[in-house]
Design a protein around this motif. Structure first.
Motif: not given
Ligand code: 5AD
Ligand code: SF4
Length: 473
Positions: A83-84, A198, A298, A338-340, A371-372, A374
């Protein structure tokens, strides 16, 4: 929508492989004087923890006992997350560190599985750069693990199985080895159809597919009979449960059925999506006595521009309305999100809208992520020119706002009486036991009549940012 349930014949084959390996292991155990051992390590979310428990169940069936470290183990399984980037680098770092072990003990079997390896570019990368890895299998092949291990143990070179229909599979009837204690995961569905721009999950876990409600009820009954009291229903997006089933059932209907299972237990669930969370769900939560008044919903961003670019399918106003309705029905609702931070193109104004929403709503818990990028997701090709330091500063600003809100909410619990489930021991002497409120908040507690695994009433005597402190009443 097409759903692939693995046939019972195929599951029976896996049992044959497990029995074959168990016999091999029994012979080896006689020679070396102890049972063979397996070590598992999990990265990522609760879904992944639940998957590791399925792998542990199969390992147990094959006669492996649990190893406390990779060094002691005959089989090592690393279940990865994608996921990250951070989760990926940690998993790969751990695998890298195992190359010495593999040189010293070439007969150790190293397995790498889960979301990370399911990505298109990964098998090649592992083939080239991580020769110590024996078996690589993706989320779709999890149920075939006994067969893959059998192939490796009986002479196949390195085994790679990251194939799989994007529709995904449901495999029923394989063993699960849980940790004991009070808490258990119960998967109700797999995969995701949302394609947030994302997120890598839909690409690595396939389409949404719901388990048969009968199977879920049956598993819950078993868990309750085994003494589990705190049961979390798992799915990437539980609110779309049932959409792919022939039976007309939705998530709220499922909750009602599970609530009717006899016994003293609490049901939680995650994760919900604001796009699909309905008033019916909140009405049902309020009406079901065994459903914890806890919601993980989220919202990712408080800016409608960013939400649109994330393909989330709702606005900040819609989110506010949902929370207002839910709190109207359940005044004691515990809320998390959850927040990005730092999504491509996020401006200072967008970010401030996120921070303002956090300040306004007042969450009990917040999972905040930078944010990461992908590769393979739409957001990866969006222009992203905000410097890292700016994103980092926003991230810290958000945490400060959240901490202030949490402290205020924690303080509001002082003097209140709460129902908790005692679940372990704490390091402190004044409050030697740990417990969770119905909403999942941590309480360190003391007093007569408290017993691990049992519900109790405690009065909150003091609070800190991360913990409430209570005494039994
Ligand atoms: N970058 C950062 N956070 C992410 N999430 C999912 N994909 C990314 C990403 N590319 C976070 C979201 C999600 C949680 C499980 O992980 O907030 O709800
Ligand atoms: Fe869980 Fe997503 Fe990570 Fe897979 S990629 S382990 S589904 S968080």
């Amino acid at each position: 929508m097409q759903k692939t349930v693995v046939s019972q014949e195929q599951i029976a084959h896996q049992y044959e492989y497990m029995q074959f390996i168990a016999r091999m292991n029994a012979q080896k155990a006689e020679v070396c004087g102890h049972k063979l051992r397996a070590f598992t390590q999990t990265f990522g979310c609760q879904q992944n923890e639940a998957d590791t428990q399925r792998i542990a169940g199969m390992l147990d069936e094959m006669g492996y006992e649990k190893a406390e470290s990779a060094q002691q183990a005959d089989v090592i399984v690393i279940n990865t997350c994608a996921v990250r980037e951070h989760a990926e680098s940690r998993a790969l770092g751990n695998v890298g560190a195992l190359s010495h072990l593999k040189k010293a003990r070439p007969d150790v079997t190293i397995c790498l599985c889960g979301c990370m390896v399911q990505q298109e570019h990964m098998p090649e990368k592992i083939k080239k750069s991580y020769p110590q890895v024996d078996i690589v299998f993706g989320t779709h092949a999890l149920w075939r693990f006994p067969e893959l291990l059998y192939r490796r143990l009986t002479g196949d070179k390195r085994v790679f199985d990251t194939s799989g229909d994007a529709a995904g599979y449901i495999a029923e009837g394989l063993p699960i080895l849980r940790d004991g204690g009070t808490k258990a995961w119960l998967s109700i569905m797999y995969g995701c159809n949302n394609f947030c721009t994302y997120c890598i999950v839909p690409y690595v876990r396939g389409r949404e597919r719901s388990r048969d409600p009968q199977q879920i009820v049956h598993e819950l009954e078993q868990l309750v009979a085994e003494g589990y009291k705190d049961i979390t229903l798992l799915g990437q997006n539980v609110n779309s449960y049932g959409k792919d089933l022939d039976t007309p059932i939705d998530f709220s209907d499922l909750l009602v059925r599970l609530n009717a299972v006899p016994g003293d237990f609490l049901l939680r669930f995650m994760t919900s999506h604001p796009k699909d969370a309905s008033h019916k769900l909140f009405d049902t939560m309020a009406a079901c006595d065994k459903v914890a008044k806890q919601l993980h919903l989220p919202f990712q961003s408080g800016s409608d521009t960013i939400l649109k670019r994330m393909n989330r399918g709702y606005t900040a106003t819609h989110y506010r309305e949902l929370i207002a309705y839910a709190r109207g029905k359940m005044p004691d609702l515990t809320l998390s999100s959850d927040i990005i931070v730092g999504f491509p193109g996020e401006t200072e104004q967008d970010f401030e809208q996120t921070r303002a929403l956090v300040d306004e709503i007042g969450f009990d818990m917040l999972y905040t992520f930078l944010y990461s990028k992908r590769s393979g997701t739409p957001a990866a090709s969006m222009p992203d020119d905000t410097p890292h330091e700016v994103k980092q500063e926003r991230f810290e600003r958000l945490l400060r706002t959240q901490d202030e809100r949490v402290q205020a909410r924690q303080d509001a619990y002082a003097g209140k009486c709460l129902r908790v489930l005692v679940d372990g021991t704490s390091k402190g002497t004044e409050y030697p036991l740990t417990a969770r409120t119905e909403g999942g908040l941590l309480v360190c507690c003391a007093g007569d009549g408290l017993k691990i695994g049992e519900f109790a009433q405690v009065r909150i005597e003091k609070t800190s940012l991360r913990c409430l402190f209570g005494r039994s009443v």
